[in-house]
Design a protein around this motif. Structure first.
Motif, mmCIF file in Angstrom:
data_model
loop_
_atom_site.group_PDB
_atom_site.id
_atom_site.type_symbol
_atom_site.label_atom_id
_atom_site.label_comp_id
_atom_site.label_asym_id
_atom_site.label_seq_id
_atom_site.Cartn_x
_atom_site.Cartn_y
_atom_site.Cartn_z
ATOM 1 N N VAL A 117 6.273 -0.906 -2.475
ATOM 2 C CA VAL A 117 5.024 -0.063 -2.705
ATOM 3 C C VAL A 117 5.479 1.231 -3.258
ATOM 4 O O VAL A 117 6.558 1.756 -2.862
ATOM 5 N N ALA A 118 4.552 1.766 -4.173
ATOM 6 C CA ALA A 118 4.805 3.275 -4.545
ATOM 7 C C ALA A 118 4.743 4.378 -3.589
ATOM 8 O O ALA A 118 5.493 5.118 -3.522
ATOM 9 N N CYS A 119 3.630 4.173 -2.601
ATOM 10 C CA CYS A 119 3.476 5.046 -1.382
ATOM 11 C C CYS A 119 2.578 4.617 -0.301
ATOM 12 O O CYS A 119 1.751 3.929 -0.871
ATOM 13 N N MET A 120 3.012 4.777 0.722
ATOM 14 C CA MET A 120 2.383 4.467 2.067
ATOM 15 C C MET A 120 1.350 5.623 2.553
ATOM 16 O O MET A 120 0.860 5.498 3.458
ATOM 17 N N GLY A 121 1.656 6.834 1.956
ATOM 18 C CA GLY A 121 0.938 8.104 2.575
ATOM 19 C C GLY A 121 1.541 8.613 3.892
ATOM 20 O O GLY A 121 0.815 9.223 4.619
ATOM 21 N N ALA A 122 2.458 8.121 4.155
ATOM 22 C CA ALA A 122 3.439 8.896 5.387
ATOM 23 C C ALA A 122 4.696 9.272 5.133
ATOM 24 O O ALA A 122 5.665 9.074 5.659
ATOM 25 N N CYS A 123 4.445 10.197 4.266
ATOM 26 C CA CYS A 123 5.641 10.819 3.600
ATOM 27 C C CYS A 123 6.729 11.586 4.738
ATOM 28 O O CYS A 123 7.964 11.750 4.585
ATOM 29 N N GLY A 124 5.913 12.288 5.781
ATOM 30 C CA GLY A 124 6.618 12.817 6.709
ATOM 31 C C GLY A 124 7.432 12.066 7.575
ATOM 32 O O GLY A 124 8.229 12.560 8.342
ATOM 33 N N LEU A 125 7.114 10.657 7.462
ATOM 34 C CA LEU A 125 7.971 9.794 8.313
ATOM 35 C C LEU A 125 9.200 9.266 7.576
ATOM 36 O O LEU A 125 9.690 7.955 7.920
ATOM 37 N N ALA A 126 9.313 9.316 6.288
ATOM 38 C CA ALA A 126 10.029 8.670 5.357
ATOM 39 C C ALA A 126 11.633 8.596 5.866
ATOM 40 O O ALA A 126 12.216 9.534 6.411
ATOM 41 N N PRO A 127 12.424 7.506 5.524
ATOM 42 C CA PRO A 127 11.713 6.257 4.634
ATOM 43 C C PRO A 127 10.726 5.583 5.573
ATOM 44 O O PRO A 127 11.190 5.372 6.921
ATOM 45 N N VAL A 128 9.813 4.921 5.012
ATOM 46 C CA VAL A 128 8.779 4.012 5.678
ATOM 47 C C VAL A 128 8.928 2.669 5.354
ATOM 48 O O VAL A 128 8.608 2.197 4.212
ATOM 49 N N VAL A 129 8.870 1.803 6.357
ATOM 50 C CA VAL A 129 8.802 0.399 6.004
ATOM 51 C C VAL A 129 7.663 -0.398 6.897
ATOM 52 O O VAL A 129 7.400 0.127 8.068
ATOM 53 N N ASN A 130 6.690 -0.995 6.084
ATOM 54 C CA ASN A 130 5.619 -1.696 7.301
ATOM 55 C C ASN A 130 5.708 -3.287 7.200
ATOM 56 O O ASN A 130 6.037 -3.889 6.120
ATOM 57 N N ILE A 131 5.768 -3.801 8.234
ATOM 58 C CA ILE A 131 5.823 -5.229 8.436
ATOM 59 C C ILE A 131 4.821 -5.637 9.268
ATOM 60 O O ILE A 131 4.321 -5.117 10.337
ATOM 61 N N ASN A 132 3.982 -6.226 8.457
ATOM 62 C CA ASN A 132 2.391 -7.040 9.096
ATOM 63 C C ASN A 132 1.736 -5.799 9.488
ATOM 64 O O ASN A 132 1.106 -6.111 10.507
#
Length: 159
Positions: A117-132
């Motif tokens: 995905v291009a951006c999850m909007g959680a830039c302060g927590l980078a890098p971010v991965v979302n699982i389910n």
């Protein structure tokens, strides 16, 4: 396999549909089935008097459409600027190598699917991965490797 009953029901809701109804119909089919199967694309083509190749061409233009069912664990790797700078490319490479799938694919066992995905909007927590729907912050390849192993072992503990 696609549930052709749901496709028929969707098409019944668009009795005089033409080309201008293609995108909404495909969205409804994907919402019902989870993806666009070859059979559902063919059936929509018959209903709209469009070749399946034309429908597939339209659907592949939009990244919202999937052509394989999602895995039980849907892994989304953010590749936005902040995540990129903080190493999301290494994280993505590890996922692809470990699961032996590319973005947009589902593992053979149906357990994992991968999306970039291009951006999850959680830039302060980078890098971010979302699982389910669960966010994992400041992910490293090793940290994500452990998370994927936990998903896999959780699956096998239920067998």
């Amino acid at each position: 396999m696609a549930d052709m009953k749901s496709v028929e029901t969707i098409l019944e809701g668009h009795p005089d549909a033409g080309r201008d109804h293609l995108i909404p119909i495909l969205q409804e089919v994907q919402a019902a089935e989870g993806y666009l199967s070859k059979a559902s694309i063919t059936r929509v083509g018959l209903a709209l008097d469009l070749p399946a190749s034309k429908i597939f061409g339209v659907a592949t233009f939009y990244n919202m459409f999937r052509f394989q069912p999602r895995g039980k664990y849907h892994v989304m790797v953010c590749r936005g600027t902040a995540c990129h700078v903080k190493g999301s490319r290494r994280v993505l490479d590890m996922v692809e190598k470990t699961l032996k799938i590319a973005p947009g694919e589902t593992s053979r066992d149906g357990l994992f699917s991968l999306e970039v995905v291009a951006c999850m909007g959680a830039c302060g927590l980078a890098p971010v991965v979302n699982i389910n729907g669960q966010f994992h912050a400041k992910v490293t390849p090793m940290k994500l490797q452990r998370i994927l192993e936990e998903c896999r072992s959780e699956e096998f503990s239920h067998v």
